[in-house]
Design a protein around this motif. Structure first.
Motif, PDB file in Angstrom:
ATOM      1  N   SER A  81       0.839  -1.196   0.000  1.00  0.00           N
ATOM      2  CA  SER A  81       0.000   0.000   0.000  1.00  0.00           C
ATOM      3  C   SER A  81       0.876   1.249   0.000  1.00  0.00           C
ATOM      4  O   SER A  81       0.565   2.243   0.634  1.00  0.00           O
ATOM      5  N   VAL A  82       1.969   1.203  -0.733  1.00  0.00           N
ATOM      6  CA  VAL A  82       2.918   2.302  -0.823  1.00  0.00           C
ATOM      7  C   VAL A  82       2.315   3.426  -1.668  1.00  0.00           C
ATOM      8  O   VAL A  82       1.654   3.171  -2.666  1.00  0.00           O
ATOM      9  N   GLN A  83       2.552   4.647  -1.245  1.00  0.00           N
ATOM     10  CA  GLN A  83       2.125   5.810  -2.006  1.00  0.00           C
ATOM     11  C   GLN A  83       3.328   6.693  -2.280  1.00  0.00           C
ATOM     12  O   GLN A  83       4.235   6.783  -1.455  1.00  0.00           O
ATOM     13  N   LEU A  84       3.339   7.344  -3.416  1.00  0.00           N
ATOM     14  CA  LEU A  84       4.370   8.311  -3.766  1.00  0.00           C
ATOM     15  C   LEU A  84       3.801   9.696  -3.472  1.00  0.00           C
ATOM     16  O   LEU A  84       2.740  10.048  -3.983  1.00  0.00           O
ATOM     17  N   LEU A 126      -6.313  24.564  -1.263  1.00  0.00           N
ATOM     18  CA  LEU A 126      -6.761  23.191  -1.486  1.00  0.00           C
ATOM     19  C   LEU A 126      -7.646  22.643  -0.375  1.00  0.00           C
ATOM     20  O   LEU A 126      -8.284  21.610  -0.538  1.00  0.00           O
ATOM     21  N   GLY A 127      -7.657  23.320   0.772  1.00  0.00           N
ATOM     22  CA  GLY A 127      -8.395  22.827   1.924  1.00  0.00           C
ATOM     23  C   GLY A 127      -7.495  21.992   2.814  1.00  0.00           C
ATOM     24  O   GLY A 127      -6.334  21.739   2.513  1.00  0.00           O
ATOM     25  N   GLY A 128      -8.039  21.575   3.945  1.00  0.00           N
ATOM     26  CA  GLY A 128      -7.277  20.772   4.890  1.00  0.00           C
ATOM     27  C   GLY A 128      -6.582  21.623   5.931  1.00  0.00           C
ATOM     28  O   GLY A 128      -6.612  22.858   5.875  1.00  0.00           O
ATOM     29  N   THR A 129      -5.979  20.970   6.890  1.00  0.00           N
ATOM     30  CA  THR A 129      -5.258  21.630   7.970  1.00  0.00           C
ATOM     31  C   THR A 129      -3.856  21.044   8.051  1.00  0.00           C
ATOM     32  O   THR A 129      -3.706  19.842   8.264  1.00  0.00           O
ATOM     33  N   PRO A 130      -2.829  21.882   7.872  1.00  0.00           N
ATOM     34  CA  PRO A 130      -1.465  21.356   7.934  1.00  0.00           C
ATOM     35  C   PRO A 130      -1.075  20.943   9.357  1.00  0.00           C
ATOM     36  O   PRO A 130      -1.553  21.524  10.331  1.00  0.00           O
ATOM     37  N   THR A 131      -0.238  19.934   9.436  1.00  0.00           N
ATOM     38  CA  THR A 131       0.375  19.537  10.704  1.00  0.00           C
ATOM     39  C   THR A 131       1.874  19.676  10.543  1.00  0.00           C
ATOM     40  O   THR A 131       2.419  19.397   9.472  1.00  0.00           O
ATOM     41  N   THR A 132       2.534  20.135  11.601  1.00  0.00           N
ATOM     42  CA  THR A 132       3.983  20.314  11.528  1.00  0.00           C
ATOM     43  C   THR A 132       4.640  19.911  12.838  1.00  0.00           C
ATOM     44  O   THR A 132       4.027  19.961  13.897  1.00  0.00           O
ATOM     45  N   THR A 133       5.890  19.491  12.721  1.00  0.00           N
ATOM     46  CA  THR A 133       6.767  19.326  13.874  1.00  0.00           C
ATOM     47  C   THR A 133       8.012  20.157  13.587  1.00  0.00           C
ATOM     48  O   THR A 133       8.424  20.293  12.430  1.00  0.00           O
ATOM     49  N   ARG A 134       8.579  20.698  14.627  1.00  0.00           N
ATOM     50  CA  ARG A 134       9.736  21.575  14.488  1.00  0.00           C
ATOM     51  C   ARG A 134      11.004  20.833  14.919  1.00  0.00           C
ATOM     52  O   ARG A 134      10.937  19.888  15.697  1.00  0.00           O
ATOM     53  N   LEU A 137       0.164  18.260   4.653  1.00  0.00           N
ATOM     54  CA  LEU A 137      -1.190  18.726   4.396  1.00  0.00           C
ATOM     55  C   LEU A 137      -1.932  17.597   3.719  1.00  0.00           C
ATOM     56  O   LEU A 137      -1.487  17.089   2.689  1.00  0.00           O
ATOM     57  N   GLU A 138      -3.026  17.176   4.310  1.00  0.00           N
ATOM     58  CA  GLU A 138      -3.914  16.200   3.688  1.00  0.00           C
ATOM     59  C   GLU A 138      -5.270  16.871   3.552  1.00  0.00           C
ATOM     60  O   GLU A 138      -5.825  17.359   4.531  1.00  0.00           O
ATOM     61  N   THR A 139      -5.791  16.897   2.321  1.00  0.00           N
ATOM     62  CA  THR A 139      -7.061  17.574   2.072  1.00  0.00           C
ATOM     63  C   THR A 139      -8.222  16.583   2.131  1.00  0.00           C
ATOM     64  O   THR A 139      -8.026  15.368   2.057  1.00  0.00           O
ATOM     65  N   ASP A 140      -9.422  17.124   2.231  1.00  0.00           N
ATOM     66  CA  ASP A 140     -10.616  16.281   2.211  1.00  0.00           C
ATOM     67  C   ASP A 140     -10.740  15.526   0.892  1.00  0.00           C
ATOM     68  O   ASP A 140     -11.364  14.472   0.826  1.00  0.00           O
ATOM     69  N   ALA A 141     -10.131  16.060  -0.174  1.00  0.00           N
ATOM     70  CA  ALA A 141     -10.166  15.412  -1.484  1.00  0.00           C
ATOM     71  C   ALA A 141      -9.131  14.295  -1.598  1.00  0.00           C
ATOM     72  O   ALA A 141      -9.042  13.638  -2.627  1.00  0.00           O
ATOM     73  N   VAL A 162      -2.255  14.878  -0.803  1.00  0.00           N
ATOM     74  CA  VAL A 162      -1.276  14.923   0.271  1.00  0.00           C
ATOM     75  C   VAL A 162      -0.022  15.636  -0.242  1.00  0.00           C
ATOM     76  O   VAL A 162       0.513  15.287  -1.295  1.00  0.00           O
ATOM     77  N   LEU A 163       0.416  16.636   0.504  1.00  0.00           N
ATOM     78  CA  LEU A 163       1.673  17.330   0.238  1.00  0.00           C
ATOM     79  C   LEU A 163       2.470  17.330   1.525  1.00  0.00           C
ATOM     80  O   LEU A 163       1.911  17.522   2.610  1.00  0.00           O
TER      81      LEU A 163
END
Length: 176
Positions: free
Chosen positions: A33-36, A57-65, A85-89, A92-93
């Motif tokens: 189930s690998v994704q690029l 694009l929508g969605g809420t980014p998550t970050t760690t510093r 960032l993962e959007t409702d659509a 993924v970035l």
């Protein structure tokens, strides 16, 4: 065997659809189930870029510093070590700020592509317009010679995007 469903119920391609004809995979590889996923590097703008893309694009980014894990120099403590960032659509970035000792090349030969069918044209147009805000449109989003709606834009962070809506404007072809 197909991949498990992706985000928001999207169905992933089967591994057979992506491998060259005649290529054999063992059982473990054929059920992966690998994704690029695009993972973009910045010097110090990763958080700002993720927030911008979320606004488009929508969605809420998550970050760690870096500082969250006690790594890097004190000057790098607030830089993004990993952002997503993962959007409702289901888009993924990922993005991160490179540590100061790691070079960051200024020339980029990578393009991100947003593509969909005619039913996705409104969303793709909205995203193209949003990405163009503060950026540079190289090819306006319009009917292309192959019948799709296509455009190219660099967003305000210099990331190159290609947007294609397959079959969009196909009904216009019969009117010509």
């Amino acid at each position: 065997m197909p991949f498990p469903p992706g985000p928001a119920g999207a169905t992933m391609c089967t591994s057979a659809a992506r491998r060259p004809a005649g290529a054999d995979l063992d059982d473990e590889e054929s059920t992966m189930s690998v994704q690029l996923t695009p993972y973009l590097a910045f010097r110090s703008e990763a958080r700002e870029a993720l927030d911008f893309w979320a606004s488009v694009l929508g969605g809420t980014p998550t970050t760690t510093r870096f500082g969250d894990f006690g790594v890097g120099t004190p000057a790098e403590a607030d830089k993004v070590m990993h952002g997503q960032l993962e959007t409702d659509a289901g888009l993924v970035l990922m993005a991160a700020d490179r540590p100061d000792e790691i070079p960051l090349e200024s020339e980029n030969a990578i393009s991100l592509s947003l593509s969909g069918g005619a039913d996705d044209e409104a969303a793709l147009t909205r995203w193209f317009d949003g990405l163009a805000e503060g950026g540079r449109v190289h090819v306006p989003l319009a009917r292309a010679p192959w019948g799709d709606s296509f455009g190219m834009v660099d967003d305000r962070f210099g990331i190159h995007w290609m947007v294609n809506s397959a079959g969009a404007g196909a009904s216009d072809a019969s009117d010509a």
